[in-house]
Design a protein around this motif. Structure first.
Motif, short mmCIF file in Angstrom:
data_model
loop_
_atom_site.label_atom_id
_atom_site.label_comp_id
_atom_site.label_asym_id
_atom_site.label_seq_id
_atom_site.Cartn_x
_atom_site.Cartn_y
_atom_site.Cartn_z
N LEU A 117 0.85 -1.19 0.00
CA LEU A 117 0.00 0.00 0.00
C LEU A 117 0.88 1.24 0.00
CD1 LEU A 117 -2.77 1.37 0.23
CD2 LEU A 117 -2.59 1.12 2.72
N SER A 118 0.65 2.12 -0.95
CA SER A 118 1.38 3.39 -1.02
C SER A 118 0.37 4.51 -1.25
CB SER A 118 2.46 3.31 -2.11
OG SER A 118 3.37 4.39 -1.98
N VAL A 119 0.85 5.64 -1.72
CA VAL A 119 0.03 6.85 -1.71
C VAL A 119 -0.03 7.47 -3.11
CG1 VAL A 119 -0.36 9.07 -0.56
CG2 VAL A 119 0.91 7.27 0.62
N VAL A 120 -1.23 7.86 -3.52
CA VAL A 120 -1.39 8.60 -4.78
C VAL A 120 -0.52 9.85 -4.73
CG1 VAL A 120 -3.01 10.07 -6.05
CG2 VAL A 120 -3.70 7.76 -5.37
N GLY A 121 0.25 10.08 -5.80
CA GLY A 121 1.09 11.27 -5.89
C GLY A 121 2.47 11.12 -5.29
N THR A 122 2.83 9.90 -4.84
CA THR A 122 4.14 9.71 -4.20
C THR A 122 5.27 10.26 -5.07
OG1 THR A 122 3.51 7.83 -2.82
CG2 THR A 122 5.81 7.94 -3.50
N ASP A 123 5.25 9.94 -6.38
CA ASP A 123 6.34 10.37 -7.26
C ASP A 123 6.34 11.87 -7.50
OD1 ASP A 123 3.94 10.18 -8.68
OD2 ASP A 123 4.94 9.70 -10.57
N ARG A 124 5.24 12.56 -7.15
CA ARG A 124 5.15 14.01 -7.35
C ARG A 124 5.44 14.78 -6.07
NH1 ARG A 124 0.53 11.85 -10.03
NH2 ARG A 124 -0.93 12.51 -8.39
N LEU A 125 5.73 14.08 -4.99
CA LEU A 125 5.91 14.71 -3.67
C LEU A 125 7.30 14.45 -3.11
CD1 LEU A 125 2.40 13.69 -2.32
CD2 LEU A 125 3.17 16.06 -2.61
N GLN A 126 8.30 14.43 -3.99
CA GLN A 126 9.63 14.01 -3.57
C GLN A 126 10.40 15.06 -2.77
OE1 GLN A 126 11.08 10.65 -4.09
NE2 GLN A 126 8.84 10.60 -3.96
N GLU A 127 9.85 16.25 -2.59
CA GLU A 127 10.45 17.20 -1.63
C GLU A 127 10.25 16.72 -0.19
OE1 GLU A 127 9.99 21.66 -2.46
OE2 GLU A 127 8.35 20.76 -3.58
N SER A 128 9.29 15.84 0.01
CA SER A 128 8.95 15.34 1.35
C SER A 128 9.77 14.11 1.69
CB SER A 128 7.46 14.97 1.38
OG SER A 128 7.17 14.10 2.45
N GLY A 129 10.37 14.11 2.87
CA GLY A 129 11.14 12.95 3.31
C GLY A 129 10.30 11.69 3.38
N TYR A 130 9.04 11.82 3.81
CA TYR A 130 8.16 10.66 3.89
C TYR A 130 7.94 10.06 2.51
CZ TYR A 130 4.20 7.64 4.84
OH TYR A 130 3.38 6.54 4.92
N PHE A 131 7.65 10.90 1.53
CA PHE A 131 7.35 10.37 0.21
C PHE A 131 8.61 9.90 -0.52
CE2 PHE A 131 3.49 12.74 1.20
CZ PHE A 131 2.54 11.76 0.92
#
Length: 248
Positions: A94-108
């Motif tokens: 299970l992951s999150v919609v938009g993960t590849d677009r949120l790479q400024e975030s350490g979590y993503f």
């Protein structure tokens, strides 16, 4: 079919275990409180014996950049190694919609690393990308709070009920490996700042939501559609108002 659910005692995992059990599968909840620790490898070989499918819905106990990266890289590496040795034939994460677009975030960044490790493992896999859960709306507010003010960008979001996420994960687990992604989202789009105003008011939360086009989301700058699923996403049924009514 034996399905081992990593993080199987948590919000999503417990629902996945219950749903799979209702459909006649042997669903085993695996978590530190059941003697299985993916960070240390403890209990992995034993719980994966005779398992056909592993579902990973675990999450890091800390969202600090270094800690969350350590969690997902170490636990995923240990889990995939144990699955290879056990002959597991389908890995579902299970992951999150938009993960590849949120790479400024350490979590993503950590979630992206998890996905890349899975794809490189050679184990047939399916990755379920879900939008944010209704249950995490307050958490979004907490991450964006300064004093009594919650600063949020006026971007679109399409949140989903955790039970609908669990249903999607369960369907994916008993199906053929996708060797790719499937997206799942709630039935309604909201503007993020307006959604938080509505949710906080429903819980009598006195904080003030301020619309700020430059406000980050989990540490990352977001555009209008960053948090939305793409075409072809599975759209769940539960509406926010119905869920809020159940909570009250």
């Amino acid at each position: 079919m034996k399905v081992v659910v990593i993080g199987g005692t948590g919000l999503i995992g417990s629902k996945v275990v219950a749903r799979l059990g209702e459909h006649g599968h042997e669903a085993v909840a695996a978590a530190p409180n059941t003697g299985v620790n993916t960070l240390t490898g403890e209990g992995l070989a034993e719980v994966l014996k005779d398992a056909s499918v592993v579902v990973d819905v675990s999450n890091s106990p800390s969202f600090e950049d270094q800690a969350v990266m350590e969690f997902f890289s170490t636990s995923t590496t240990n889990l995939l190694k144990a699955e290879t040795e056990a002959g597991v034939t389908h890995h579902v994460a299970l992951s999150v919609v938009g993960t590849d677009r949120l790479q400024e975030s350490g979590y993503f960044r950590a979630k992206q690393t998890q996905e890349e490790l899975i794809k490189a493992s050679g184990i047939p896999c399916s990755i379920v990308h879900a939008t944010q859960f209704f249950e995490f709306i307050k958490g979004i507010a907490d991450l964006s709070t300064d004093g009594d003010t919650v600063r949020l960008a006026p971007v679109k979001i399409q949140p989903i009920y955790s039970g609908d996420v669990a249903a999607a994960v369960g369907r994916t687990a008993v199906g053929a490996p996708l060797n790719g992604l499937v997206e799942v989202a709630g039935p309604e789009q909201f503007q993020l700042d307006e959604l938080l105003r509505k949710a906080l008011a429903a819980h009598n939360d006195p904080r003030t939501v301020v619309t700020d086009p430059h406000a980050p989301y989990s540490g990352a700058q977001v555009e209008e559609t960053t948090l939305l699923p793409g075409p072809g996403a599975h759209i769940a049924e539960t509406k926010l108002a119905d869920w809020l009514a159940q909570q009250q």
